[in-house]
Motif scaffolding. Structure first.
Motif, PDB file in Angstrom:
ATOM      1  N   SER A 129       0.654  -1.165   0.171  1.00  0.00           N
ATOM      2  CA  SER A 129       0.042   0.107  -0.200  1.00  0.00           C
ATOM      3  C   SER A 129       0.902   1.270  -0.042  1.00  0.00           C
ATOM      4  CB  SER A 129      -0.930   0.066   1.326  1.00  0.00           C
ATOM      5  OG  SER A 129      -1.612   1.193   1.317  1.00  0.00           O
ATOM      6  N   ILE A 130       0.163   2.175  -0.363  1.00  0.00           N
ATOM      7  CA  ILE A 130       1.079   3.874  -0.619  1.00  0.00           C
ATOM      8  C   ILE A 130       0.988   4.332   0.806  1.00  0.00           C
ATOM      9  CG2 ILE A 130       0.733   3.983  -3.103  1.00  0.00           C
ATOM     10  CD1 ILE A 130      -1.483   5.921  -2.630  1.00  0.00           C
ATOM     11  N   TYR A 131       0.079   3.769   1.819  1.00  0.00           N
ATOM     12  CA  TYR A 131      -0.135   4.502   3.041  1.00  0.00           C
ATOM     13  C   TYR A 131       0.461   3.855   4.343  1.00  0.00           C
ATOM     14  CZ  TYR A 131      -3.812   6.804   0.450  1.00  0.00           C
ATOM     15  OH  TYR A 131      -4.589   7.735  -0.331  1.00  0.00           O
ATOM     16  N   SER A 132       1.547   2.977   3.987  1.00  0.00           N
ATOM     17  CA  SER A 132       2.084   2.098   5.143  1.00  0.00           C
ATOM     18  C   SER A 132       3.642   2.526   5.286  1.00  0.00           C
ATOM     19  CB  SER A 132       1.956   0.788   5.075  1.00  0.00           C
ATOM     20  OG  SER A 132       0.588   0.352   4.907  1.00  0.00           O
ATOM     21  N   ARG A 133       4.135   3.655   4.753  1.00  0.00           N
ATOM     22  CA  ARG A 133       5.305   4.102   4.784  1.00  0.00           C
ATOM     23  C   ARG A 133       6.300   2.921   4.380  1.00  0.00           C
ATOM     24  NH1 ARG A 133       7.070   6.134  10.074  1.00  0.00           N
ATOM     25  NH2 ARG A 133       8.735   7.323   9.064  1.00  0.00           N
ATOM     26  N   ALA A 134       6.030   1.960   3.407  1.00  0.00           N
ATOM     27  CA  ALA A 134       6.654   0.872   2.897  1.00  0.00           C
ATOM     28  C   ALA A 134       8.080   1.241   2.015  1.00  0.00           C
ATOM     29  CB  ALA A 134       6.031   0.106   1.838  1.00  0.00           C
ATOM     30  N   SER A 135       8.396   2.474   1.740  1.00  0.00           N
ATOM     31  CA  SER A 135       9.480   2.879   1.086  1.00  0.00           C
ATOM     32  C   SER A 135      10.657   3.252   2.234  1.00  0.00           C
ATOM     33  CB  SER A 135       9.173   4.356   0.400  1.00  0.00           C
ATOM     34  OG  SER A 135       8.894   5.159   1.188  1.00  0.00           O
ATOM     35  N   ILE A 136      10.158   3.258   3.223  1.00  0.00           N
ATOM     36  CA  ILE A 136      11.317   3.396   4.595  1.00  0.00           C
ATOM     37  C   ILE A 136      11.457   2.567   5.442  1.00  0.00           C
ATOM     38  CG2 ILE A 136       9.946   5.144   5.832  1.00  0.00           C
ATOM     39  CD1 ILE A 136      12.574   6.706   6.413  1.00  0.00           C
ATOM     40  N   LEU A 137      10.104   1.811   5.714  1.00  0.00           N
ATOM     41  CA  LEU A 137      10.321   0.629   6.801  1.00  0.00           C
ATOM     42  C   LEU A 137      10.259  -0.626   6.228  1.00  0.00           C
ATOM     43  CD1 LEU A 137       7.040   1.992   8.703  1.00  0.00           C
ATOM     44  CD2 LEU A 137       9.464   2.471   9.084  1.00  0.00           C
ATOM     45  N   GLN A 138      11.882  -0.655   5.663  1.00  0.00           N
ATOM     46  CA  GLN A 138      12.006  -2.183   5.062  1.00  0.00           C
ATOM     47  C   GLN A 138      12.611  -2.925   6.231  1.00  0.00           C
ATOM     48  OE1 GLN A 138      11.990  -2.847   1.757  1.00  0.00           O
ATOM     49  NE2 GLN A 138      11.446  -1.039   0.646  1.00  0.00           N
ATOM     50  N   LEU A 139      12.856  -4.290   5.608  1.00  0.00           N
ATOM     51  CA  LEU A 139      13.196  -5.144   6.610  1.00  0.00           C
ATOM     52  C   LEU A 139      14.609  -5.546   6.834  1.00  0.00           C
ATOM     53  CD1 LEU A 139      12.356  -7.950   8.233  1.00  0.00           C
ATOM     54  CD2 LEU A 139      12.847  -9.128   6.224  1.00  0.00           C
ATOM     55  N   ASP A 140      15.099  -5.250   8.095  1.00  0.00           N
ATOM     56  CA  ASP A 140      16.338  -5.812   8.574  1.00  0.00           C
ATOM     57  C   ASP A 140      16.445  -6.837   9.197  1.00  0.00           C
ATOM     58  OD1 ASP A 140      18.336  -3.759   7.550  1.00  0.00           O
ATOM     59  OD2 ASP A 140      17.552  -2.293   9.193  1.00  0.00           O
ATOM     60  N   PHE A 141      16.896  -7.907   8.664  1.00  0.00           N
ATOM     61  CA  PHE A 141      16.888  -9.505   9.000  1.00  0.00           C
ATOM     62  C   PHE A 141      18.157  -9.810   9.571  1.00  0.00           C
ATOM     63  CE2 PHE A 141      15.514 -13.872   8.444  1.00  0.00           C
ATOM     64  CZ  PHE A 141      14.666 -14.062   9.132  1.00  0.00           C
ATOM     65  N   PHE A 142      18.142 -10.279  10.992  1.00  0.00           N
ATOM     66  CA  PHE A 142      19.288 -10.772  11.579  1.00  0.00           C
ATOM     67  C   PHE A 142      20.076 -11.851  10.776  1.00  0.00           C
ATOM     68  CE2 PHE A 142      21.953  -9.488  14.978  1.00  0.00           C
ATOM     69  CZ  PHE A 142      22.742 -10.737  15.184  1.00  0.00           C
ATOM     70  N   PRO A 143      21.249 -11.798  10.540  1.00  0.00           N
ATOM     71  CA  PRO A 143      21.847 -12.737   9.598  1.00  0.00           C
ATOM     72  C   PRO A 143      22.167 -14.112  10.327  1.00  0.00           C
ATOM     73  CG  PRO A 143      23.524 -11.277  10.128  1.00  0.00           C
ATOM     74  CD  PRO A 143      22.033 -10.921  10.903  1.00  0.00           C
ATOM     75  N   TYR A 144      21.777 -14.444  11.397  1.00  0.00           N
ATOM     76  CA  TYR A 144      22.367 -15.819  12.188  1.00  0.00           C
ATOM     77  C   TYR A 144      21.812 -16.844  11.584  1.00  0.00           C
ATOM     78  CZ  TYR A 144      24.365 -18.425  15.967  1.00  0.00           C
ATOM     79  OH  TYR A 144      24.992 -19.258  16.623  1.00  0.00           O
ATOM     80  N   ASP A 145      20.631 -16.669  11.213  1.00  0.00           N
ATOM     81  CA  ASP A 145      19.860 -17.878  10.848  1.00  0.00           C
ATOM     82  C   ASP A 145      19.424 -18.024   9.231  1.00  0.00           C
ATOM     83  OD1 ASP A 145      18.743 -20.372  11.467  1.00  0.00           O
ATOM     84  OD2 ASP A 145      16.562 -19.556  12.072  1.00  0.00           O
ATOM     85  N   ILE A 146      20.479 -17.203   8.611  1.00  0.00           N
ATOM     86  CA  ILE A 146      20.268 -17.322   7.037  1.00  0.00           C
ATOM     87  C   ILE A 146      21.090 -18.052   6.480  1.00  0.00           C
ATOM     88  CG2 ILE A 146      20.397 -15.699   5.138  1.00  0.00           C
ATOM     89  CD1 ILE A 146      19.399 -13.231   6.942  1.00  0.00           C
ATOM     90  N   GLU A 147      20.524 -18.980   5.258  1.00  0.00           N
ATOM     91  CA  GLU A 147      21.467 -19.732   4.546  1.00  0.00           C
ATOM     92  C   GLU A 147      22.354 -18.811   3.668  1.00  0.00           C
ATOM     93  OE1 GLU A 147      23.249 -23.198   3.169  1.00  0.00           O
ATOM     94  OE2 GLU A 147      21.580 -23.024   5.082  1.00  0.00           O
ATOM     95  N   ARG A 148      21.419 -17.857   2.991  1.00  0.00           N
ATOM     96  CA  ARG A 148      22.098 -17.000   1.966  1.00  0.00           C
ATOM     97  C   ARG A 148      21.058 -15.806   1.959  1.00  0.00           C
ATOM     98  NH1 ARG A 148      20.443 -21.064  -1.060  1.00  0.00           N
ATOM     99  NH2 ARG A 148      18.785 -20.699  -2.486  1.00  0.00           N
ATOM    100  N   LEU A 149      21.946 -14.830   1.240  1.00  0.00           N
ATOM    101  CA  LEU A 149      21.018 -13.652   0.833  1.00  0.00           C
ATOM    102  C   LEU A 149      21.103 -13.471  -0.765  1.00  0.00           C
ATOM    103  CD1 LEU A 149      19.300 -11.122   1.456  1.00  0.00           C
ATOM    104  CD2 LEU A 149      21.695  -9.821   1.721  1.00  0.00           C
TER     105      LEU A 149
END
Length: 741
Positions: A129-149
């Motif tokens: 949506s254009i009303y949820s501030r999606a352009s700035i509220l992006q996900l920062d996901f912690f890398p400890y449990d990530i296989e790859r990005l």
């Protein structure tokens, strides 16, 4: 462009590396063996094109960063590993969880919604949506449990739909181990230059096969604390922007048969920042008012973001194809406190008839988003067939509330009853999207193949605004509107294999960002339409020297139609379509094992952007650059592995990144300014012996107080009052210890 000594060093290193390989991407997994040699291992397999493909075979620009490499950066935000990703620029919002992403010049700083899609495994996160501030509220996901990005550049509208005009960022998480028990844990300390107490982090994970080869479960969690380093000269407070991040993930994998794979996961993540990493600038010179780590905000500006995410992914091989079902539900709550005193404080004596002197204005913005998604697709299962295909359908149902509450205080901090609330605004919105898509790949010969795809999407939106308070109580109880759009995106990509290890490709692809209804006020367009992108790309990728050298490069042009831009007037804000823009660019990268112990990596992108039409509401005219898109982004990394003694091996790594200057607009006064270029240097080292590992790091080694965002605040009367800048985290030095079983 005038180069500093560090900048000159970067370009010298660039020239050295480029003489070995002009273009490349890291396409091999790697490790350090017992002799301290950097081993070239298997090719990295990526899934961003909806089927597993090696990174050097897929005809699209993609970068993959392994989980171990992410951990070695000691990252607390996506900004900490941006140097490894060609064409990615980040505009920092002042805390983790507040960042605007730009890929290939397609900036989310223009318009209301995001232009880079974010996925966890097979399902999207974030708002459409254009009303949820999606352009700035992006996900920062912690890398400890990530296989790859995985980072895919260029529009991905055919396979991923809305808000993927610039590309895609995909976090691929680790699955439970079905054969044996695996445990990991670690802890670390960090010190930030100019900060107060030491920061720390703790994390751990365990994976258990409940039924060997069939059923497994994993649990992981983390907590980190980053000390504050911004001082407030007006309030006499030091180190105000301490940040706490925590999260946990539970995953269950069940393979009831060889043909069925079921994965269920749940994630919770929390960011809690006491204040922002922003400083005050002089409104005329843009120099710091006091120093490079000081703000003059009258009030605290806390930020808190909590995300709950659940996903169920089922893959069933039915013979001719794999039937894949991907379901997710997410709930995100973001609360952002903003000091509005500089802009609105002068209204207090006016509305109080002089009874109350200029006071403080606090702005509380709380955004809640509930999102459900369901996707079904069939993927042909014969990977060696001359004809391969994908057929899918997608649905999402999203509801969001955006609550904005303004309060007025006297200089002593007491609420002024007869002025409160100054504004009480609630924006309710709903977004439903339906889509069907298909993708085919035909091998015409052993060397030539053609991939084509088509997607039809329809979104229906409803928007309602409730206004109350001193400023907006006259508007009435509710107003709003609705919109409906149908969008067709498509892609064509021929690929020609020059040799076993080298190929060229071309790609034409389209993408879009959804529009939506505007507030129903006379003179404002009833809705803003989707903006769309046509992308043209030619690329080369491959490997040489027995796999020791990988290379990738691309030339591209993006034609951006009907840009969504923000506009305001009479105390209201809205979106409108502001004409067209064009982006032309070049991406180059390389990775070469100079010796068995020594590896060099390099990436660079040049991006030329311009508005083709005037955008008066933004303050831009034809020929201006798109805001917050640097012309040059350059990164280089050197890795060296070595043997110590007593069974220990070690490695050291150093990286530099150059970010060119960036333009931004100040529409309230019809002006633009330039944010300076900057260079950062990071150093890391590690030592391993069996299950034990010790890591040391120094990020932003030269302690560059670079600006990752700038703005100029203009008060209610149209007078510039002060500038603000988000500061790159100062030099951060740390150590961590880990154990794996």
């Amino acid at each position: 462009m005038v180069l500093s000594r560090v900048d000159a060093f970067i370009f010298a290193l660039t020239a050295t590396t480029s003489s070995v390989a002009l273009m490349a991407s890291q396409a091999m997994a790697e490790d350090v063996d017992s002799d301290g040699e950097i081993m070239v291992m298997e090719e990295v397999v990526v899934s961003a094109q909806r089927r597993d493909t090696t990174i050097l075979e897929v005809p699209v620009s993609v970068t993959a960063i392994g989980g171990t490499e992410l951990e070695n950066t000691s990252a607390t935000s996506i900004m900490d590993y941006a140097a490894k990703i060609p064409g990615l620029n980040l505009v920092g919002g002042g805390t983790p969880g507040q960042v605007t992403l730009t890929l290939r010049g397609v900036s989310s700083s223009v318009g209301g919604g995001a232009n880079v899609a974010t996925y966890i495994d097979e399902t999207p996160v974030g708002s459409s949506s254009i009303y949820s501030r999606a352009s700035i509220l992006q996900l920062d996901f912690f890398p400890y449990d990530i296989e790859r990005l995985e980072i895919v550049r260029g529009p991905q509208g055919t396979l991923y739909g809305a808000s993927a005009m610039g590309g895609l960022i995909k976090y691929v998480t680790k699955k439970p181990n079905l054969q044996e028990v695996r445990m990991r844990g670690g802890a670390g300390l960090r010190s930030v230059e100019g900060g107060g107490d030491l920061g720390y982090n703790v994390q751990g994970s365990v994976s258990v096969p409940l039924v060997k080869d069939s059923l497994g479960m994993s649990v992981s969690g983390y907590h980190s604390n980053t000390p504050g380093y911004i001082d407030n000269y007006r309030r006499g407070e030091d180190d105000i922007n301490e940040v706490r991040q925590s999260g946990a993930r539970v995953a269950l994998q069940w393979n009831p048969s060889e043909k069925i794979d079921i994965n269920l996961s749940g994630i919770v993540q929390d960011v809690d920042a006491d204040d922002q990493a922003t400083i005050f600038l002089d409104p005329t010179s843009s120099e710091p008012v006091v120093d490079e780590l000081s703000t003059g905000a009258y009030l605290r500006e806390p930020f808190k973001k909590t995300m709950y995410f659940t996903a169920l992914n089922i893959s069933w091989n039915i013979g001719v194809a794999d039937l894949v079902s991907s379901s997710s539900y997410s709930y995100t709550k973001t609360r952002d406190g903003i000091d509005g005193t500089s802009v609105y404080g002068g209204l207090v004596p006016i509305f109080s008839g002089g009874a109350v002197p200029e006071g403080n204005i606090y702005y509380d913005n709380t955004v809640k988003v509930k999102k459900y998604t369901q996707e079904l697709r069939l993927v042909s299962s014969d990977e060696e067939a001359a004809f391969q295909w994908i057929l899918g359908g997608f649905f999402t149902d999203e509801t969001a509330t955006n609550a904005q509450y303004f309060t007025a205080e006297d200089p002593a901090g007491n609420l002024v009853d007869f002025l409160n609330p100054m504004a009480d605004i609630l924006l309710d919105s709903s977004y439903k999207e339906y889509a069907v898509y298909g993708d085919v790949t035909v091998d015409f010969t052993d060397r030539f193949e053609l991939t084509a795809g088509l997607r039809w999407s329809k979104n229906d939106q409803v928007y309602t605004e409730y206004d109350d308070g001193l400023f907006y109580g006259f508007m009435g109880s509710a107003m709003g509107g609705a919109s409906s759009e149908e969008i067709v995106t498509y892609m064509v990509s021929p690929k020609y294999t020059l040799s076993e290890d080298l190929m060229v490709y071309a790609r034409y692809a389209t993408g879009y960002r959804p529009g939506g209804p505007n507030v129903a006020i006379f003179g404002i367009p009833p809705q803003v339409d989707s903006d769309t992108l046509d992308s043209y790309e030619i690329g080369l990728k491959g490997r040489l020297l027995d796999g020791k050298l990988t290379l990738e490069g691309a030339l591209f042009q993006n034609d951006w139609q009907g840009l969504q831009v923000t506009a305001s007037g009479g105390g209201f804000g809205w979106l409108e379509n502001g004409g067209d823009a064009r982006v032309k660019g070049l991406e180059l990268s390389s990775s070469v094992n100079v010796t068995p112990e020594f590896k060099l990596s390099f990436n660079a992108s040049y991006t030329h952007t311009e508005f083709l039409d005037d955008a008066p509401s933004l303050g831009a005219v034809a020929g201006d650059r798109i805001p917050f898109v640097p012309d040059w982004l350059i990164g280089a990394t050197a890795d060296y592995g070595f043997q110590v003694s007593g069974g220990w091996t070690g490695w050291v790594s150093g990286s530099v990144r150059y970010v060119d200057d960036q333009t931004y607009f100040i529409p309230d006064i019809g002006a633009s300014r330039t944010m300076d270029s900057y260079t950062t240097v990071d150093l890391r080292a590690g030592f391993e012996n069996g299950p034990w590992e010790v890591k040391l790091f120094a990020n932003n080694l030269t302690n560059r107080h670079a600006h990752t965002d700038e703005s100029l605040l203009v008060n209610f009367f149209g007078v510039p009052v002060n500038g603000q800048a988000t500061i790159l985290q100062p030099r951060t030095i740390g150590i961590s210890v880990g154990y794996s079983y």
